[in-house]
Write a protein that holds these residues in place. Structure first.
Motif, short mmCIF file in Angstrom:
data_model
loop_
_atom_site.label_atom_id
_atom_site.label_comp_id
_atom_site.label_asym_id
_atom_site.label_seq_id
_atom_site.Cartn_x
_atom_site.Cartn_y
_atom_site.Cartn_z
N MET A 97 0.82 -1.21 0.00
CA MET A 97 0.00 0.00 0.00
C MET A 97 0.86 1.27 0.00
N THR A 98 2.08 1.15 0.54
CA THR A 98 3.01 2.28 0.52
C THR A 98 3.60 2.48 -0.87
N PHE A 99 4.09 1.39 -1.48
CA PHE A 99 4.77 1.55 -2.77
C PHE A 99 3.81 1.86 -3.90
N ILE A 100 2.53 1.53 -3.72
CA ILE A 100 1.55 1.88 -4.75
C ILE A 100 1.39 3.41 -4.83
N GLU A 101 1.79 4.11 -3.76
CA GLU A 101 1.75 5.58 -3.75
C GLU A 101 2.96 6.17 -4.48
N VAL A 102 3.98 5.33 -4.67
CA VAL A 102 5.24 5.80 -5.25
C VAL A 102 5.34 5.45 -6.73
N VAL A 165 11.58 11.41 -3.12
CA VAL A 165 10.36 12.19 -2.91
C VAL A 165 9.92 12.11 -1.44
N ALA A 166 8.92 12.90 -1.09
CA ALA A 166 8.38 12.87 0.27
C ALA A 166 7.73 11.51 0.54
N ALA A 167 7.82 11.06 1.78
CA ALA A 167 7.20 9.79 2.15
C ALA A 167 5.69 9.90 2.04
N PRO A 168 5.00 8.89 1.48
CA PRO A 168 3.54 8.94 1.42
C PRO A 168 2.95 9.02 2.83
N ALA A 169 1.77 9.64 2.94
CA ALA A 169 1.13 9.82 4.26
C ALA A 169 0.90 8.48 4.95
N ILE A 170 0.50 7.46 4.17
CA ILE A 170 0.20 6.15 4.76
C ILE A 170 1.45 5.57 5.43
N LYS A 176 5.20 5.69 11.93
CA LYS A 176 5.34 6.80 12.87
C LYS A 176 6.54 7.67 12.49
N LEU A 177 6.64 8.00 11.20
CA LEU A 177 7.76 8.81 10.71
C LEU A 177 7.41 10.30 10.83
N PRO A 178 8.43 11.18 10.91
CA PRO A 178 8.16 12.61 11.01
C PRO A 178 7.57 13.17 9.71
N TYR A 220 12.39 -5.18 15.17
CA TYR A 220 11.28 -4.77 14.30
C TYR A 220 11.07 -3.27 14.50
N PRO A 221 10.91 -2.51 13.41
CA PRO A 221 10.56 -1.08 13.60
C PRO A 221 9.20 -0.96 14.29
N GLU A 222 8.96 0.19 14.90
CA GLU A 222 7.66 0.43 15.54
C GLU A 222 6.59 0.68 14.48
N HIS A 223 5.42 0.09 14.67
CA HIS A 223 4.32 0.29 13.73
C HIS A 223 3.11 0.88 14.46
N ALA A 224 2.26 1.57 13.70
CA ALA A 224 1.03 2.12 14.28
C ALA A 224 0.12 0.99 14.74
N ASP A 225 -0.56 1.19 15.87
CA ASP A 225 -1.51 0.18 16.36
C ASP A 225 -2.71 0.11 15.42
N GLU A 226 -3.16 1.26 15.01
CA GLU A 226 -4.33 1.35 14.12
C GLU A 226 -3.81 1.65 12.73
N ILE A 227 -3.84 0.64 11.85
CA ILE A 227 -3.18 0.86 10.56
C ILE A 227 -4.02 1.63 9.58
N ARG A 228 -5.32 1.68 9.78
CA ARG A 228 -6.17 2.42 8.85
C ARG A 228 -6.04 3.91 9.13
N LEU A 229 -5.77 4.66 8.08
CA LEU A 229 -5.68 6.12 8.24
C LEU A 229 -7.07 6.69 8.49
N ALA A 230 -7.13 7.71 9.33
CA ALA A 230 -8.42 8.39 9.54
C ALA A 230 -8.88 8.98 8.20
N ALA A 231 -10.15 8.83 7.89
CA ALA A 231 -10.66 9.30 6.59
C ALA A 231 -10.63 10.82 6.54
#
Ligand SMILES: [Fe+2]
Ligand SMILES: [Fe+2]
Length: 231
Positions: A97-102, A165-170, A176-178, A220-231
């Motif tokens: 889902m990340t690379f599909i943004e790239v 390029v800038a990291a995709p929002a997802i 949890k990147l800046p 393992y890198p830290e991941h978000a608990d809730e993976i779905r982005l707020a709409a």
């Protein structure tokens, strides 16, 4: 050692030395697929990531399903394997889902994804039924190759052949990147995920072979608990 975004460092030298026929089969199979991927994608790393991540998200779900069914039949504990494998599948889907943004897959690549998914799902399912140990070894070797591929991707970015390029929002949300994170940061965290999966799967194969795990598990890198982005 960590970077400003707390991305775990990856030991690039990790390679599991094949022991026995099943391991050698797993390694030979992996190297054959590597050759095919190198021939097909050459240096198109974004496209390569999309197609291969659709494959990488399959084994965890197959392993979780068959481990779940075995635990039901044998009425035994899973030692935490089911959730680990399901989380691996989810993590690989987030890579996709990340690379599909790239990058956007071509129509031909979408057809390849369809065909490969059928063949790979059925083949991996059958392999897991015959030898779960060899199946986990295959994934361990796949992940060794993934670490190498993402290291090549980093070199492409560092040498300016692919724009950073800038990291995709997802991706910023999931890892949890800046806000100012870039594609390079994303590739670093994805590579750290792959290194973790590599060691977990080699470890599972070792457990199934009845011997202690040969490698320590990469953090393992830290991941978000809730993976779905707020709409
Ligand atoms: Fe991945
Ligand atoms: Fe992976």
């Amino acid at each position: 050692m960590t970077t400003r975004t707390q991305i775990p460092a990856v030991d690039l030298a990790v390679h599991y030395r094949a022991r026995g026929f099943g391991d050698r089969l797993a390694y030979g199979f992996t190297k054959t697929l590597r050759f095919c991927a190198d021939t097909f994608f050459a240096k198109r790393y974004g496209h390569r990531a999309i197609v291969l991540e659709t494959v990488a998200a399959v084994p965890g779900m197959v392993g979780a399903t068959l481990t779940h069914l075995r635990c039901l039949r044998n009425m035994c504990d899973d030692q935490g394997w089911i959730r680990t494998l399901m989380e691996e599948a989810e993590n690989e889907r987030m890579h996709l889902m990340t690379f599909i943004e790239v990058a956007k897959p071509t129509l031909f690549e979408r057809c390849v994804i369809l065909g490969v998914q059928w063949v790979f799902y059925l083949a991996f399912f059958a392999l897991y039924l015959v030898s779960a140990r060899t199946a986990h070894r295959v994934v361990g070797y796949f992940e060794e190759e993934a670490v190498i591929s993402y290291t090549h991707f980093l070199a492409e970015l560092d040498e300016g052949r692919t724009p950073n390029v800038a990291a995709p929002a997802i991706a910023r949300h999931y890892w949890k990147l800046p806000d100012d994170a870039t594609l390079r940061d994303v590739v670093l965290v994805v590579r750290a995920d792959e290194a973790h999966h590599r060691d977990v799967n080699h470890g599972f194969a070792d457990v199934l072979a009845g011997r202690p795990a040969a490698t320590t598990t990469a953090p393992y890198p830290e991941h978000a608990d809730e993976i779905r982005l707020a709409a």
